[in-house]
Design a protein around this motif. Structure first.
Motif, PDB file in Angstrom:
ATOM      1  N   UNK A  18       0.931  -1.144  -0.034  1.00 31.82           N
ATOM      2  CA  UNK A  18       0.091  -0.083  -0.097  1.00 31.82           C
ATOM      3  C   UNK A  18       0.758   1.221   0.103  1.00 31.82           C
ATOM      4  N   UNK A  19       1.837   1.101   0.659  1.00 26.02           N
ATOM      5  CA  UNK A  19       2.944   2.323   0.779  1.00 26.02           C
ATOM      6  C   UNK A  19       3.509   2.708  -0.423  1.00 26.02           C
ATOM      7  N   UNK A  50      -6.959   6.101  -0.455  1.00 21.24           N
ATOM      8  CA  UNK A  50      -5.664   6.221  -1.076  1.00 21.24           C
ATOM      9  C   UNK A  50      -5.585   7.505  -1.466  1.00 21.24           C
ATOM     10  N   UNK A  51      -6.412   8.048  -2.427  1.00 22.24           N
ATOM     11  CA  UNK A  51      -6.333   9.463  -2.762  1.00 22.24           C
ATOM     12  C   UNK A  51      -6.617  10.406  -1.947  1.00 22.24           C
ATOM     13  N   UNK A  52      -7.460  10.225  -0.770  1.00 23.77           N
ATOM     14  CA  UNK A  52      -7.504  11.347   0.190  1.00 23.77           C
ATOM     15  C   UNK A  52      -6.123  11.565   0.729  1.00 23.77           C
ATOM     16  N   UNK A  53      -5.358  10.400   1.276  1.00 22.62           N
ATOM     17  CA  UNK A  53      -4.252  10.676   1.728  1.00 22.62           C
ATOM     18  C   UNK A  53      -3.315  11.031   0.791  1.00 22.62           C
ATOM     19  N   UNK A  54      -3.312  10.714  -0.289  1.00 23.96           N
ATOM     20  CA  UNK A  54      -2.395  11.346  -1.263  1.00 23.96           C
ATOM     21  C   UNK A  54      -2.639  12.856  -1.497  1.00 23.96           C
ATOM     22  N   UNK A  74       6.755  12.764   3.358  1.00 25.57           N
ATOM     23  CA  UNK A  74       5.562  12.649   3.564  1.00 25.57           C
ATOM     24  C   UNK A  74       5.391  11.250   4.440  1.00 25.57           C
ATOM     25  N   UNK A  75       4.687  11.196   5.755  1.00 23.42           N
ATOM     26  CA  UNK A  75       4.634  10.075   6.581  1.00 23.42           C
ATOM     27  C   UNK A  75       3.451   9.758   7.217  1.00 23.42           C
ATOM     28  N   UNK A  76       3.213   8.462   7.319  1.00 21.55           N
ATOM     29  CA  UNK A  76       1.741   8.044   7.969  1.00 21.55           C
ATOM     30  C   UNK A  76       2.139   7.035   9.001  1.00 21.55           C
ATOM     31  N   UNK A  77       1.304   6.919   9.989  1.00 21.88           N
ATOM     32  CA  UNK A  77       1.532   5.923  11.073  1.00 21.88           C
ATOM     33  C   UNK A  77       1.103   4.675  10.689  1.00 21.88           C
ATOM     34  N   UNK A  78       0.227   4.369   9.902  1.00 21.76           N
ATOM     35  CA  UNK A  78      -0.334   3.041   9.490  1.00 21.76           C
ATOM     36  C   UNK A  78      -1.174   3.031   8.088  1.00 21.76           C
ATOM     37  N   UNK A  79      -0.784   2.167   7.109  1.00 19.13           N
ATOM     38  CA  UNK A  79      -1.241   2.212   5.943  1.00 19.13           C
ATOM     39  C   UNK A  79      -1.959   0.683   5.504  1.00 19.13           C
ATOM     40  N   UNK A  80      -2.056  -0.198   6.593  1.00 17.13           N
ATOM     41  CA  UNK A  80      -2.701  -1.392   6.226  1.00 17.13           C
ATOM     42  C   UNK A  80      -4.228  -1.085   5.801  1.00 17.13           C
ATOM     43  N   UNK A  81      -4.907  -0.270   6.664  1.00 15.73           N
ATOM     44  CA  UNK A  81      -6.395  -0.095   6.129  1.00 15.73           C
ATOM     45  C   UNK A  81      -6.534   0.997   4.984  1.00 15.73           C
ATOM     46  N   UNK A  82      -6.077   0.614   3.804  1.00 11.98           N
ATOM     47  CA  UNK A  82      -6.396   1.733   2.867  1.00 11.98           C
ATOM     48  C   UNK A  82      -6.815   0.888   1.587  1.00 11.98           C
ATOM     49  N   UNK A  83      -7.772   1.853   1.157  1.00 15.00           N
ATOM     50  CA  UNK A  83      -8.640   1.060  -0.287  1.00 15.00           C
ATOM     51  C   UNK A  83      -8.785   2.390  -1.285  1.00 15.00           C
ATOM     52  N   UNK A  84      -8.756   2.005  -2.421  1.00 13.54           N
ATOM     53  CA  UNK A  84      -9.277   3.026  -3.503  1.00 13.54           C
ATOM     54  C   UNK A  84     -10.826   3.166  -3.616  1.00 13.54           C
ATOM     55  N   UNK A  85     -11.524   2.149  -3.414  1.00 13.29           N
ATOM     56  CA  UNK A  85     -12.927   1.827  -3.726  1.00 13.29           C
ATOM     57  C   UNK A  85     -13.770   1.137  -2.542  1.00 13.29           C
ATOM     58  N   UNK A  86     -13.268   0.153  -2.030  1.00 11.54           N
ATOM     59  CA  UNK A  86     -13.800  -0.371  -0.996  1.00 11.54           C
ATOM     60  C   UNK A  86     -12.835  -0.948   0.018  1.00 11.54           C
ATOM     61  N   UNK A  87     -13.363  -1.620   1.068  1.00  8.12           N
ATOM     62  CA  UNK A  87     -12.240  -2.100   2.252  1.00  8.12           C
ATOM     63  C   UNK A  87     -12.109  -3.332   1.650  1.00  8.12           C
ATOM     64  N   UNK A 128      -3.664  -1.612  -5.619  1.00 10.68           N
ATOM     65  CA  UNK A 128      -2.241  -1.877  -4.655  1.00 10.68           C
ATOM     66  C   UNK A 128      -1.874  -3.304  -4.945  1.00 10.68           C
ATOM     67  N   UNK A 129      -2.618  -4.213  -5.523  1.00  6.50           N
ATOM     68  CA  UNK A 129      -2.161  -5.552  -5.861  1.00  6.50           C
ATOM     69  C   UNK A 129      -1.593  -5.339  -7.301  1.00  6.50           C
TER      70      UNK A 129
END
Length: 478
Positions: free
Chosen positions: A123-124, A240-244, A277-290, A300-301
């Motif tokens: 994801x990162x 993803x894009x909100x964080x971007x 640019x740094x974030x604490x945790x990026x496991x729970x990230x999605x483009x459209x759905x969880x 990401x895949x």
């Protein structure tokens, strides 16, 4: 206890995925009887900023080549991105002394089981693609093995040169930026996603990586709009894009007034860093759905994860273990096999009042799924696959005796002395490689280790896969 399957699976996914996959392979103390012996697609890169051209040859062959896996002819990559062009030089005592003034970076850290950590780094890297930054990847931390095990470098597991060419951008590892032996505590301002996406823990997500890297973080809570799902929905995913957008001037400057926490040791309050640019945790990230790694469209895949191939040395080590498990003669190639991943371990905690022998899928259900995969390989590929390798954290000797009775095999890590020779990480690594190298694969529903192995077999081998459902009697009846 009667519960509709769809209700169960929804509830299970919500409960399990955060800490999956902690399992370690069980090491049976008896040998299985030898059983009967018998493309990756390349996607266009999103952003390309190639720097320099070099040729990379892979090291000395460690084991007999395997014609089935084709790992004896690892590609020689021309046009590899030279990551070292994006630092000043050798690792420095302070990480910032090694960064280039004309380059922007992105980083984050891990704090789950190893498979989830692999997904987090995927994801990162995808976030790096869409923000046009250089990702800085930390080491894997021993969340699923003995804490005495040292952190393990990303590039010793994943083939970084192959990955960087496939995705078209450089990739740095933290130990290439900052000296691993440095005792200098660096200040850094970062975004806390964790505080925004959930209501249970009012703190940034911690990570042992911060201690290893000697980083003192001043956290700023991300805006509420980074959450992927509406506020009333109990889900921990961000977009993803909100964080971007926080990696670009407008959204960053508009969000600097949000809650800021002084760093725990130096007690300094810093805005989120613009260069790193740094974030604490990026496991729970999605483009459209969880839970998008479960879906075939997962960006990401598709753009990162499927290009995270194994380090060649690890690939060969796993192949040697698999060959011995299948009792393959030295002068013969590794035959195609079906890999199985059955997770029990901590999943028993989710059986509630259902007896374990009714909660977990019986071996007969698993065997039925294996037969389906064998039939698909036979009809669609013309391959007759009789070898089956089990990987599991189950510890009941009777269960393993039943596995043996089915004619299946497994890697005997105790007899191989794998931990003693190579270290505590290696049984998990080897299991994961063996799973991904199957001509077909059968896994456990709800396990991220299964999810990633299934994706690899489908993408790398073009192989059929199945997941076995569990949780109530007859869950996998079909």
């Amino acid at each position: 206890m009667n519960r509709r399957p769809d209700e169960y699976l929804l509830a299970k996914n919500q409960r399990l995925d955060e800490y999956d996959d902690f399992e370690s392979p069980f090491i049976p103390m008896f040998r299985a009887k030898p059983s009967a012996k018998d493309s990756q697609r390349s996607l266009r890169t999103i952003f390309i900023f190639l720097a320099g051209v070099s040729l990379l040859g892979f090291g000395t062959l460690l084991f007999k080549p395997s014609s089935y896996l084709d790992i004896q002819d690892a590609p020689a990559y021309s046009g590899i991105v030279n990551s070292q062009s994006y630092v000043q030089g050798p690792p420095t005592q302070r990480f910032r002394d090694n960064l280039r003034n004309d380059t922007k970076y992105v980083t984050s850290w891990i704090s789950a089981g190893w498979t989830n950590d692999v997904m987090t780094y995927g994801n990162l890297i995808y976030l790096a693609l869409i923000t046009e930054r250089i990702p800085i990847i930390g080491k894997f931390t021993p969340s699923h093995v003995d804490n005495s095990a040292p952190p393990f470098a990303f590039g010793e597991v994943i083939d970084v040169p192959r990955l960087t060419q496939a995705i078209g951008i450089p990739l740095l590892e933290w130990h290439e930026v900052k000296d691993s032996e440095s005792q200098v505590l660096d200040d850094l301002g970062c975004w806390s996603v964790w505080e925004t996406v959930q209501n249970e823990d009012p703190h940034p997500r911690g990570s042992p990586s911060l201690n290893w890297l000697k980083l003192d973080i001043s956290w700023t809570r991300t805006p509420d709009w980074v959450k992927l799902t509406p506020p009333g929905i109990q889900d921990k995913h961000a977009s993803f894009w909100s964080l971007a957008t926080l990696g670009f001037p407008e959204a960053r400057s508009n969000s600097l007034g949000l809650t800021n926490r002084p760093s725990p040791q130096h007690q300094v309050s810093l805005p989120p860093d613009d260069q790193v640019l740094c974030f604490d945790y990026l496991y729970y990230i999605g483009a459209q759905n969880a839970w998008e790694w479960e879906s075939d469209y997962s960006p990401a895949w598709r753009y990162v994860g499927q290009h995270m191939h194994w380090n060649t040395s690890l690939e060969r080590l796993a192949d040697a273990h698999a060959r011995r498990a299948m009792n393959v003669p030295v002068d013969e190639p590794t035959p195609p096999y079906i890999a199985i991943h059955i997770r029990h371990g901590d999943f028993r905690n989710h059986c509630n009042d259902i007896p374990l022998d009714q909660c977990f899928a019986p071996l007969s259900a698993i065997a039925r799924r294996v037969s389906e995969v064998q039939e698909e390989l036979r009809t669609q590929k013309g391959i007759e696959v009789t070898q089956v390798i089990m990987t599991s954290d189950e510890r009941d000797p009777e269960w393993w005796s039943q596995v043996r009775a089915l004619g299946w095999t497994w890697v005997d890590f105790a007899m191989e002395r794998t931990e003693e020779i190579y270290g505590k990480w290696y049984p998990v690594f080897i299991d994961a490689v063996i799973q991904s190298n199957g001509a077909g694969f059968v896994g456990t529903h709800g396990s991220t280790m299964t999810t990633v192995a299934r994706r690899r077999v489908e993408s790398w081998r073009g192989g059929p896969t199945r997941t076995v459902r569990w949780g109530w009697p007859g869950a996998d009846d079909h």
